[in-house]
Design an enzyme around this catalytic site. Structure first.
Site, PDB file in Angstrom:
ATOM      1  N   GLU A 149      55.975 -20.360 -61.560  1.00  0.00           N
ATOM      2  CA  GLU A 149      54.881 -20.329 -62.543  1.00  0.00           C
ATOM      3  C   GLU A 149      53.766 -21.314 -62.228  1.00  0.00           C
ATOM      4  O   GLU A 149      53.486 -22.244 -63.014  1.00  0.00           O
ATOM      5  CB  GLU A 149      55.434 -20.592 -63.949  1.00  0.00           C
ATOM      6  CG  GLU A 149      56.314 -19.471 -64.444  1.00  0.00           C
ATOM      7  CD  GLU A 149      57.012 -19.782 -65.777  1.00  0.00           C
ATOM      8  OE1 GLU A 149      56.779 -20.853 -66.347  1.00  0.00           O
ATOM      9  OE2 GLU A 149      57.793 -18.944 -66.236  1.00  0.00           O
ATOM     10  N   GLU A 194      61.440 -13.082 -65.112  1.00  0.00           N
ATOM     11  CA  GLU A 194      62.135 -13.698 -66.240  1.00  0.00           C
ATOM     12  C   GLU A 194      61.833 -12.867 -67.476  1.00  0.00           C
ATOM     13  O   GLU A 194      60.683 -12.740 -67.880  1.00  0.00           O
ATOM     14  CB  GLU A 194      61.669 -15.142 -66.471  1.00  0.00           C
ATOM     15  CG  GLU A 194      61.853 -16.033 -65.256  1.00  0.00           C
ATOM     16  CD  GLU A 194      61.462 -17.492 -65.515  1.00  0.00           C
ATOM     17  OE1 GLU A 194      61.104 -17.807 -66.675  1.00  0.00           O
ATOM     18  OE2 GLU A 194      61.499 -18.284 -64.570  1.00  0.00           O
TER      19      GLU A 194
END
Ligand SMILES: [Mg+2]
Ligand SMILES: [Mg+2]
Ligand SMILES: [Mg+2]
Ligand SMILES: [Zn+2]
Ligand SMILES: [Zn+2]
Ligand SMILES: [Zn+2]
Lengths: 666, 666, 666
Positions: free
Chosen positions: C142, C312
């Site tokens: 991320e 995710e």
């Protein structure tokens, strides 16, 4: 009236300049302001001066019969200068730098920057000393913009210590004056004293007030140095500075002592969005707040010897407030008349043409980005034509409103209520005075009040013997005074007087304050009775012992019910009122109307509508309508010089006569 | 009861002192607290000690038959000391200093400052060791004020590493205990570990909890060092400290181990403005919140061996909250009775006279700035006279409320809802207990609960084996327990237990939590059914598997409809309730009333009005009315010792008897 | 579809691993992602590499027939590395460090950190190069989380200067391009240029835009270096990165050039709480916002060559948004179908089991803290079973929506309205397109638009000649374009075009903008007339001169009444619409429906309900119901593959057929 324009030739190709200047002349412009923010063009590299481009532009202005106002370029030191002398940067209270990249990044107390300022101002001034087109200078730009009066760097620490040493002589005098026994703040030496940097809770009020005085004085002395350099080069030049509206950190009256006249930058649709205590409403987003504008005209008219200029007049939509609304149709014309009616000699628009680069791309000009005429251009030329036909006399006022920056600084640090704001409290009275069609001068405490029929001094917080004597003499000679909440609470060192408020003013007002309290915004029962009528109040309430004054207002509700709120001491032929609350608008009107009556000041029988005001200059009276709805005005036998008796929304009317010749239907 | 006053002779001319002290004696004052914040007067220059002025003042107090409580002056190191040792300053998480200029600027872990503290405390203590008027000392002032328990400087880094090394022995134990595998936070050496300085997102909960423990323990050890120095000089002296209300960073129970009794500083109109989860209403701005005050009396009564003092009692309008409202007529009298009814030995007003200088100019005193009596003076003397006639017995409580600072610290860092606040959740139960007229002790987890009929332990988040065993023994011996949301979630290292909540308490409570969620403030359908009635809840909801407990509450609406919310495990003769939601006030009352019934604790048949409370001490019961409206109280056959059965707004009644002798008409 | 799971063996005792992996295999999981954030376990001390544990885990995965996706551990450099090289830390604009203690504390431009990254990635890649279970890698984690793309440290200053030197060659070109004459910002050398650190007011837009480009490019180059190392070790591996939703500081299309496919992390109940312009409502707190999720699926499908993964997927209640609500029953199943319908190849849940330690303790997993199945586990396995029976074709879209990060960066810095937000404006059109059941590709400006029937390019702010030519060619070949407010205002250097907006697009659109203004949120009269109907608009209004376009919308009220607001230029066979306001939802639907009609794009006759959407992949069409209420769907003759025509709240339906086979009763 003359009109001017702010022009940045350096932002445009040289081949465009002649067209621009021709169009300015054609528009009736008389003054062209140039050179602001241009240091990196005037000195592109250290020591390499290049004034040719500016001189060419000034020549062009001259050739087209206009005059040039030049600016010192000190508001934006170039990056090479910052890199040579990183110590010139200002610092935050936590020690981090205010970096290069926007503007106003220099510290007023940097010796290095003072030398650099002297150098660039001197060579510029000498270069243009004999140019026939140059009539005067603006120093720097908007001192205090972006909260930059107060800096916390080591240079400021050093300068503050010198300033304190000079003021107090010995450290014991400082300790005694501030009252440093509290919380163990006794100093053994001036060298111990720092700027008020980041602490876990409040700083000492004595230290804060002196730091705020010092910070303001640092700018005054910095500006004086620029003014001296300019006058050394040519003593015929005027020197001015373009102030902004309610910037609270700098005392413009002190700066004004070194200016020929004051100028200010007027952005009516922006101010109500950032400086009011209520959200900007639809009218304010289109034309601004009439009294906010008028207050600044009146203040800056009084801030320096000569008549004031509007150095930058909003030309259309602007970039810096939250909302970038379009001004109403005709707004730019309305603002020009407004300034003139309050005494402006020149209204100068910012800027000639929307700039393609930099931080102000979203700021309109008189001309669009493509060079064609924009909305402001049409308004500006219309106003210029109308004003050419109207005589310019002088502006006089029977009433003075006292604006004391030191009281503001003290009260800002100890507001004692989420809602107490010195400016807003002052505006309450200004609004009421103007609502009765009365002309107002806005003055500092050391002004000469002799010729005023009435003086209103709201929240005159810091009072020493000199101020007390001046007002005593004023009343003894027949003057009519009005004091309000929180007055005389403190001595000039920001300590409490040992006697109850209004301290040294107690005898003059005939009252002593027994208790005070803040009044929360939603208090249901903040009502009092004044001369038999019920009114509301807000924010602050004092319980008064009227030792030697007539009780005219009493709390009608709440914990203080029956206690005295408002008094008048008749001191024939003068009088002194004391107002122990922050009145709502109706009560402020009643209070003001009563003091005007006592002082024999001619005023309207009824309050004007909120968005309608009159202004008187020479033999003319202007009626302004800052609402979207038309109003009907009865001018009796007076000659109408401009407009009609039914004044459309966002429009105006000019008559030959005085405000009392005008009646506005509510 | 005795009354006291905080006096600062150093703020006034010496010729005034006798008058002041005479007036104190005349007012019936018994204790005069002095010396606080006076370091720069006691040692005006490095090494130049000057205790003469303080000794003179103590002598005067003695001559007038009063006693002196002295304060160590360490809350405000003078500037010369800061300049000699700039490293004593605290630091923010971003590394910037907390500078000199207010107070509490020193770091508890500065070795230099500890030495300086030892030095000044020792010489002061030795100087006054034999003075007959000095009866005891207050250490420092309000540890933790302005969020100063936690500091992020290098001295704290060093001390934290030592503290961790001592706690864990080896770095692998620390890694294992915290769980540093997460996000690669494994440490190879204690020297790697810093205070939790500025990061882009959350810190590790293990590190945070230990830092918060360490920070609190640093103050405990700093205070112990002061207490030791004082007792070395004179072992007869009492040593206390003046705590504040809900400051969450310091565990006062730990500090209390080194004190003879705890004291606290009570400012009722200020607290509801800053520490509640709803805005202060009109009553709270006049007299404060009854349960907020009572909770602190009950907590500090339990925080150290002896009875508590109110070291600073609000005397009138105060300076530090947003609104500076006037207390109601009689408020200062009401607060004195309230403190005494909850067990205070002394109520000491802050301060004798409004101070002319420094940060607290807007803080009233018993005397006005001009020395005349102020509102608080009249209240204080009235209360003193009334209380002189009332016997002081002891305060006992059948119910304990558990206040666990470590759970607070853990939950504050992982609130998991904008509305979850440990204090407010605790107050929900305190409010309900007091609403049934029940006396409450507020205790830490390691207290001895044996003698309590019921124990409420809301949000007991961190639970290790010791806590579990203590409560198991308590229940086995017939005790009645109430656990609530988020209990037993974590181990003492702030890691999740590998078993479902309430973790080690699961068997005791007979439940396991299947799921939890936050409940937004405006959730329309947060309703449940408890023993057949509908109630509301807020903020947090758990879905419970009642393995070995009776289901008494179930969700009536929403995503968890039909799931279990509240249980009771009968463990005859004891019981254990588990409350999986944050109840609204009505449900909290029902839950509390049911546990009181199970525990056979006498309590009011109906809840008292929100702003009416009773308190019992010795043979007397006080009824307090903290609303503006009068209430009618039926006292049956009990003797009224003070007041009347119709208790006016903001007034009180004292009877000979117990709370059950009192019925208040709603 | 395949399902995956994120697993952290290092958080659990080794003896547990086999159980975990067996349970994964049993659940039908195909991919196990591991190694993320594990640097301090892979290299517990400088140079001491320990890959054994990870290899063991990969072996286990292999033994159970699953595949491993490994992660580079660079998002969390261990403390020993930070202590060795403190210069790798990022810095805030005020110069303070972003310390160790959470994650993402390293600077992308630190040479030291680049070397360390190369080292650890290389050894890891080489170690696992031949492992049969390892199929690919995720780089870092991320990028941009917690606003960490932009750093202000000295390493960034150096790198920025190099980047600028490379871009501009000479400093004069930079001065000219940025327009540094404004406010004296002319530079004499690249060495003068700093990152945009703390200043008292706005930075220069030219400098800001280049800094934002540079910061994004720094991440692109950092990521490329990781990808190169990985591919050097094994060229068969895929390389991906897990992006997040509307993080605005990094251009994922640029990163995508170095990836085999893009992945993103989908947390539906969190996003509406932090990224919307209205509060999350009850449905959003249970299942998220359908179009917010869909937009990200469509964007990341287009961000790199291959199909996208959800790396995710939210498994239950999560820790980081303000409210930690429970997802609706079945929500995790719904999200899996949603991702697949939009083209996901893999949906991978985060994480296997709730973690007992560290910052994410309050984040659910597929398994509870005690290892038993949690709510997400049941949903995930149900979805996997259903999806196994559904064919996976490809996703195609007839319409492109242009997402231009450079325009976003420019507009973010000069929003000119409290309400202008580029994302929200884009979402207005995305919502309208999806509301008509139309498939959308979300593309950058340099995409190939040839095959799209229509292209919507809202607020395409920065326009140079290349963009203008591309769109001109598109229209000339019959394409249908829609431009909106603020398009073509600026050149690629963030200077205004000297011609009026839309600048270079003016001829193509046939319009020039005369004036713009912001529209305050509560403006009462923001109404216009479009093709004869009245609609509302918000935030921004432009007065258009329709030089060569048909007027289709005009202001019906207010200061611009009668001025043109919306135009269409027929450019047969193509067309170009220009929308000079931010439409309300109804008007957006009308505008979109009209462009779809012009472009001959099949679309629903009526807009779908707000919380109902369809998605088409291969031969199947999904109908999603993200409201709590059931909906009735008429599928005509189409075969239902899953679900029923009455779709319960928070449920879905799959048919064989296209979106036009579906009618939803409103
Ligand atoms: Mg306003
Ligand atoms: Mg409250
Ligand atoms: Mg929303
Ligand atoms: Zn400075
Ligand atoms: Zn420290
Ligand atoms: Zn950096």
């Amino acid at each position: 009236m003359s009109i001017g324009v702010c022009y940045f030739p350096e932002h445009w190709p040289r081949e465009r300049w002649t067209t621009d200047v021709e169009q300015m002349a054609e528009a009736g412009i008389e003054y062209v302001r140039m050179g602001e923010f241009s240091w990196s063009r005037l000195e592109p590299r250290p020591g390499e001066l290049d004034f040719e481009w500016l001189e060419t532009a000034v020549d062009l202005v001259h050739e087209h019969g206009m005059k040039a106002v030049l600016c010192t370029p000190t508001a934006t030191p170039p990056k090479w200068l910052v890199d040579q002398h990183p110590d010139i940067l200002q610092e935050e209270p936590d020690g981090s730098a205010r970096h290069f990249g926007s503007r106003r990044h220099y510290c007023f107390n940097s010796e290095t920057y003072r030398e650099q300022t002297d150098r660039i101002v001197t060579v510029l001034a000498e270069h243009f000393a004999d140019h026939p087109a140059v009539v005067g200078w603006q120093t720097d730009n908007e001192y205090g913009c972006h909260d930059t009066i107060r800096c916390y760097c080591d240079d400021c620490a050093t300068a503050f210590r010198i300033w304190l040493r000079e003021k107090y002589g010995g450290i014991d005098t400082l300790n005694e004056s501030w009252g440093t026994t509290f919380w163990s703040q006794h100093h053994t030496d001036f060298e111990e004293i720092d700027p008020p940097r980041h602490t876990v809770t409040d700083h000492h009020p004595g230290r804060l007030l002196d730091y705020h005085r010092f910070a303001s004085a640092s700018v005054v002395s910095y500006n004086r140095s620029q003014a001296d350099r300019l006058r050394e080069a040519n003593d015929d030049w005027f020197v001015t500075h373009n102030f902004m509206f309610d910037f609270g950190q700098l005392d413009p009256y002190d700066v004004g002592d070194d200016l020929d006249f004051a100028a200010w930058d007027s952005y009516p649709t922006g101010f109500p969005q950032v400086a009011d205590d209520d959200p900007a409403d639809a009218d304010e987003l289109r034309v601004g707040n009439l009294d906010q504008i008028g207050f600044n005209h009146d203040r800056y008219r009084c801030a320096a010897p000569g008549n004031f200029w509007v150095m930058e007049q909003q030309p259309g939509a602007i970039n810096w407030p939250p909302e970038t609304t379009q001004p109403a149709k005709g707004a730019m014309r309305l603002w020009a008349h407004h300034a003139v009616a309050h005494g402006a000699d020149v209204v100068s628009y910012f800027r000639w043409r929307r700039c393609l680069e930099g931080q102000e791309q979203y700021h309109a000009g008189l001309r669009k980005r493509d060079g064609t005429a924009d909305r402001g251009y049409h308004d500006a030329t219309a106003a210029a034509a109308e004003l050419a036909d109207l005589d310019r006399g002088s502006v006089t006022a029977p009433v003075a409103l006292v604006l004391d920056y030191e009281s503001l600084w003290a009260l800002d640090e100890q507001a004692m209520s989420p809602d107490f704001d010195y400016w807003n409290h002052l505006h309450t009275y200004y609004h009421a005075l103007r609502g009765r069609g009365v002309q107002v001068d806005v003055l500092p405490t050391d002004a000469d009040f002799e010729d005023y029929d009435a003086v209103l001094a709201p929240s005159l917080h810091l009072v020493g013997d000199d101020v007390e004597s001046a007002f005593r003499r004023y009343v003894e000679s027949g003057g009519h005074l009005l004091f309000t909440i929180r007055s005389g609470e403190k001595d000039p060192h920001n300590k409490l007087h040992a006697t109850r408020p209004p301290g040294p003013l107690a005898d003059l007002a005939g009252v002593r304050v027994d208790q005070h309290e803040s009044v929360p915004a939603d208090s249901p029962d903040a009502r009092l009775s004044y001369r038999g009528e019920r009114y509301g109040y807000r924010t602050w309430a004092e319980w008064i012992d009227a030792d030697d004054a007539r009780v005219v207002g009493q709390y009608a509700t709440g914990i203080g019910e029956g206690r005295t709120a408002i008094t008048v001491r008749e001191a024939e032929p003068g009088s002194v009122a004391y107002v122990g609350i922050w009145p709502d608008a109706e009560l402020a009107d009643a209070l003001v109307s009563d003091v005007l009556t006592r002082a024999n000041v001619t005023h309207a029988a009824d309050p004007l509508p909120d968005r309608v005001r009159v202004a008187h200059r020479g033999d003319l009276t202007w009626v302004f309508n800052y609402s979207s709805e038309p109003i009907d005005v009865d001018v009796g036998d007076a000659d109408v010089r401009l407009g009609e008796e039914t004044v459309p929304g966002y429009d105006l009317l000019v008559i030959e006569g005085t405000p009392t010749d005008v009646a506005v239907e509510r």
